[in-house]
Structures are given as structure tokens and as C-alpha cells.
Motif scaffolding. Structure first.
Motif, mmCIF file in Angstrom:
data_model
loop_
_atom_site.group_PDB
_atom_site.id
_atom_site.type_symbol
_atom_site.label_atom_id
_atom_site.label_comp_id
_atom_site.label_asym_id
_atom_site.label_seq_id
_atom_site.Cartn_x
_atom_site.Cartn_y
_atom_site.Cartn_z
ATOM 1 N N THR A 8 0.826 -1.199 0.000
ATOM 2 C CA THR A 8 0.000 0.000 0.000
ATOM 3 C C THR A 8 0.865 1.255 0.000
ATOM 4 O O THR A 8 0.639 2.172 -0.797
ATOM 5 C CB THR A 8 -0.950 0.001 1.219
ATOM 6 N N VAL A 11 2.628 1.624 -3.383
ATOM 7 C CA VAL A 11 1.707 2.072 -4.442
ATOM 8 C C VAL A 11 1.460 3.562 -4.327
ATOM 9 O O VAL A 11 1.518 4.291 -5.311
ATOM 10 C CB VAL A 11 0.383 1.271 -4.387
ATOM 11 N N TRP A 12 1.176 4.042 -3.138
ATOM 12 C CA TRP A 12 0.869 5.476 -2.972
ATOM 13 C C TRP A 12 2.088 6.335 -3.254
ATOM 14 O O TRP A 12 1.977 7.397 -3.858
ATOM 15 C CB TRP A 12 0.296 5.747 -1.586
ATOM 16 N N LEU A 15 2.486 6.330 -6.995
ATOM 17 C CA LEU A 15 1.442 7.140 -7.635
ATOM 18 C C LEU A 15 1.787 8.618 -7.606
ATOM 19 O O LEU A 15 1.432 9.358 -8.514
ATOM 20 C CB LEU A 15 0.093 6.926 -6.947
ATOM 21 N N THR A 30 -0.318 -5.995 -6.895
ATOM 22 C CA THR A 30 -1.150 -4.821 -6.709
ATOM 23 C C THR A 30 -0.857 -3.840 -7.831
ATOM 24 O O THR A 30 0.297 -3.583 -8.145
ATOM 25 C CB THR A 30 -0.857 -4.152 -5.348
ATOM 26 N N ALA A 32 -1.971 0.051 -9.322
ATOM 27 C CA ALA A 32 -2.684 1.307 -9.077
ATOM 28 C C ALA A 32 -2.529 2.176 -10.311
ATOM 29 O O ALA A 32 -1.450 2.264 -10.888
ATOM 30 C CB ALA A 32 -2.123 2.015 -7.861
ATOM 31 N N SER A 45 -8.688 7.719 -8.250
ATOM 32 C CA SER A 45 -7.636 6.726 -8.064
ATOM 33 C C SER A 45 -8.279 5.347 -8.075
ATOM 34 O O SER A 45 -9.432 5.185 -7.696
ATOM 35 C CB SER A 45 -6.894 6.942 -6.739
ATOM 36 N N SER A 47 -7.124 1.236 -7.170
ATOM 37 C CA SER A 47 -6.120 0.323 -6.654
ATOM 38 C C SER A 47 -6.670 -1.103 -6.725
ATOM 39 O O SER A 47 -7.766 -1.366 -6.247
ATOM 40 C CB SER A 47 -5.787 0.686 -5.205
ATOM 41 N N SER A 49 -5.867 -5.313 -6.113
ATOM 42 C CA SER A 49 -5.037 -6.323 -5.473
ATOM 43 C C SER A 49 -5.573 -7.678 -5.905
ATOM 44 O O SER A 49 -6.762 -7.941 -5.802
ATOM 45 C CB SER A 49 -5.102 -6.187 -3.951
ATOM 46 N N SER A 135 -12.223 0.533 -13.952
ATOM 47 C CA SER A 135 -11.006 1.347 -13.993
ATOM 48 C C SER A 135 -11.033 2.306 -15.175
ATOM 49 O O SER A 135 -10.695 3.487 -15.034
ATOM 50 C CB SER A 135 -9.782 0.429 -14.062
#
Length: 141
Positions: A8, A11-12, A15, A30, A32, A45, A47, A49, A135
């Protein structure tokens, strides 16, 4: 739990620097995605998984996209499983007190959880394709 937290955070952070991030740890991947730069501020956004036993999607989007998402979900999910709680729409299938899948649509958020051990491969593939459509819908201008 540490792996999920690491993924997590990764990913952030990614991003913030790029438009698409992919993180893999063991058998969990994962992804994103963030839309290309636009002239207005958005809260978009997505995300994903996808592990051996579960699939989840969490999305934030501009409230104006809710109608499109609601139609997309309504067209692709069993509306006999639909319940509402105020502005929240919930498609949830349970069996033997276990949640097989759930799609929870709020004003500007969507959360999807699928237990891959409880759905057929055909159903999983259908939901995976639906995740791609979600998405794409969220990322559209």
C-alpha cells in the motif's frame, strides 16, 4: 499484514511520481492507476489487489462519475442481490455465512472484494473484466 502495508505504501508513493504502479510480493500483485494530468483537480484513483485467494478493487472518483458506475454495476451484477443504505448501493452474495463477493458503491468511492475460493473461475474472470471496465470508466475525462 506487513506485506499488505508495504504494498500500500509503495503504491501510494509510486502514484505520487507516476501514472501506473505495480507491486508484487510473493503471489500477490497490486496495480494502481492514476489518470493523465488534467486541467481540473480530480480525486480519481484505482487500486487493485489480486492474490491466489482474493481480488479487491478500491476506487475514489469524482461524484459526477457515479451514475456511469452505477449503470455499469447494475448491468453486470445480479440486482436481486442489491440493497441500499441511504446513498450507498451494495451488491453482496453470501453463502454459509461467508461473503462470496461484495461491490459497495458510495457517493465517490467503490470497494470490491471477491473471494476467489468461493466463486467459479468463469465468475472470477467476469468480475476481473468488470474491474477493468470500472477502472477505464473512472479514468475517463
Amino acid at each position: 499484514m506487513k506485506i499488505i502495508l508495504f504494498i500500500t505504501v509503495f503504491v501510494w508513493v509510486t502514484l505520487a511520481q507516476a501514472q501506473t504502479a505495480v507491486a508484487t510480493s510473493g503471489n500477490t500483485t497490486t496495480v494502481a492507476k492514476a489518470p493523465s494530468r488534467q486541467t481540473r483537480t480530480t480525486t480519481t484513483s484505482v487500486s487493485l489487489s489480486n492474490s491466489d485467494d482474493s481480488y479487491s478493487l478500491t476506487a475514489s472518483f469524482d461524484a459526477i462519475k457515479r451514475k456511469k458506475l452505477e449503470k455499469l454495476l447494475s448491468d453486470n451484477l445480479d440486482n436481486n442481490l442489491l440493497s441500499t443504505d441511504g446513498d450507498t448501493k451494495i451488491w453482496k452474495k453470501e453463502t454459509k455465512s461467508e461473503t462470496v463477493y461484495s461491490f459497495i458503491l458510495k457517493k465517490d468511492k467503490l470497494k470490491v472484494n471477491i473471494d476467489k475460493e468461493l466463486v467459479s473461475n468463469e465468475t472470477y474472470e467476469k468480475f476481473k473484466d468488470l474491474g477493468e471496465k470500472i477502472s477505464k470508466t473512472i479514468s475517463e475525462r
